[in-house]
Enzyme design. Structure first.
Site, PDB file in Angstrom:
ATOM      1  N   ASP A 297       0.847  -1.191   0.000  1.00 57.12           N
ATOM      2  CA  ASP A 297       0.000   0.000   0.000  1.00 57.12           C
ATOM      3  C   ASP A 297       0.883   1.242   0.000  1.00 57.12           C
ATOM      4  OD1 ASP A 297      -1.678   2.138   0.467  1.00 57.12           O
ATOM      5  OD2 ASP A 297      -2.887   1.119   1.984  1.00 57.12           O
ATOM      6  N   HIS A 298       1.137   1.754  -1.202  1.00 53.41           N
ATOM      7  CA  HIS A 298       1.854   3.017  -1.365  1.00 53.41           C
ATOM      8  C   HIS A 298       1.008   3.971  -2.198  1.00 53.41           C
ATOM      9  CE1 HIS A 298       5.689   1.962   0.460  1.00 53.41           C
ATOM     10  NE2 HIS A 298       5.666   0.799  -0.181  1.00 53.41           N
TER      11      HIS A 298
ATOM     12  N   THR B  97      -0.998  -1.339   5.126  1.00 62.06           N
ATOM     13  CA  THR B  97      -1.555   0.009   5.048  1.00 62.06           C
ATOM     14  C   THR B  97      -0.998   0.866   6.183  1.00 62.06           C
ATOM     15  OG1 THR B  97      -3.602  -0.616   3.924  1.00 62.06           O
ATOM     16  CG2 THR B  97      -3.674   1.339   5.336  1.00 62.06           C
TER      17      THR B  97
ATOM     18  N   GLY C 148       3.995   3.145   8.742  1.00 66.19           N
ATOM     19  CA  GLY C 148       4.454   3.777   7.515  1.00 66.19           C
ATOM     20  C   GLY C 148       5.844   4.372   7.677  1.00 66.19           C
TER      21      GLY C 148
ATOM     22  N   GLU D 100      10.750   7.484   4.357  1.00 64.94           N
ATOM     23  CA  GLU D 100      12.145   7.423   3.935  1.00 64.94           C
ATOM     24  C   GLU D 100      12.326   7.411   2.426  1.00 64.94           C
ATOM     25  OE1 GLU D 100      16.158   4.716   4.766  1.00 64.94           O
ATOM     26  OE2 GLU D 100      14.260   4.215   5.751  1.00 64.94           O
TER      27      GLU D 100
END
Length: 283
Positions: free
Chosen positions: A39-40, A75, A107, A110
């Site tokens: 999930d990006h 997510t 999440g 970076e």
């Protein structure tokens, strides 16, 4: 008994929802037990590339399959409104006839800059606080009861979500964490599974998985089933070699094996499809 899943990003070669639905159907036909998608949403120009919304991808996959489990893995809950995610999960859970697993984490900013690109705070400690509250909000909303919640980051007043998810007592929640930090695994022990990540993005070793299992047992207060994920790449062609690779993870306590078919820079669809068709390294 260990279960086996395909694990792919949602970008690059995997940014086409129709293609992902086809791959999920082919994975089900080949005997895999699950299909998990990253999930990006993307952000920084340094990593700009075609990218699909994982929830639309998972919906397409649900309509193309009947048996396999489906999950976003994972997510980043701090960049979502938990009540919106709760509704999406319930709808997809019903659409898939109870096959959704929700993978969550704090999440990271970076690589894809998915917080800073949109003016969101980037601190891990803050995201950890938000994740803990959001998980409580999800579970409360999935109960179908009237929810009043007053947290540091989220507040709900007389909120009711119907229908309840098809899966009861709730949609399974798997929590990701970077080993050997203890806080994410203490958090995961409250829920239904853990997706451990090693530093520097290498695969967890069987010894590390055993340590994760021991840590979860230490913190866990329930005797309900709990899933521990391992990941790696098997050949699909040398059955005994693949079993020899997977067995130490089973012995260490892993319950799912994620086949990383396209997690690196190489996303050769023909080779990936062939690996899916060869099926899982089952006994």
């Amino acid at each position: 008994m260990m279960k086996f899943a395909i694990n792919t990003p949602n970008f690059g070669s995997f940014s086409d929802a129709r293609l992902m639905a086809e791959l999920a159907h082919e994975a089900e036909e080949a005997g895999w037990d699950g299909f998990f998608v990253w999930d990006h949403i993307g952000g920084g120009t340094a990593t700009a590339q075609p990218m699909a919304d994982p929830w639309i991808v998972l919906t397409a996959m649900a309509l193309a399959t009947k048996r396999i489990k489906l999950a976003p893995l994972v997510t980043p809950l701090p960049r979502r409104r938990p009540w919106k995610l709760a509704r999406e999960c319930t709808t997809l859970d019903h659409l898939s006839n109870g096959r959704l697993i929700l993978g969550v984490g704090i999440g990271s900013d970076e690589f894809f800059k998915e917080f800073s690109s949109y003016g969101e705070p980037t601190e891990d400690k803050l995201h950890g606080e938000m994740l803990d509250e959001a998980l409580d909000v999800l579970a409360l909303l999935w109960s179908g009861e009237t929810v009043n919640y007053s947290g540091k980051h989220y507040q709900l007043n007389d909120a009711v979500h119907l229908p309840k998810p098809q899966q009861q007592p709730r949609i399974p929640i798997w929590v990701a964490g970077v080993w050997p930090a203890k806080k994410p695994f203490q958090r995961a022990a409250r829920w239904d599974g853990v997706a451990p990540l090693a530093r520097q993005f290498h695969s967890m070793s069987p010894a590390e998985i055993r340590e994760v299992s021991t840590t979860i047992q230490y913190y866990r207060e329930s005797d309900a089933p709990f899933d521990i994920l391992a990941n790696g790449k098997t050949s699909g062609t040398d059955h005994q070699k693949d079993l020899d690779q997977v067995q130490p993870y089973i012995d260490a306590g892993a319950t799912w094996w994620q086949e990383d078919v396209g997690a690196g820079s190489s996303q050769d669809l023909a080779a990936i499809r062939q690996r899916i068709h060869l099926g899982p390294p089952t006994r």
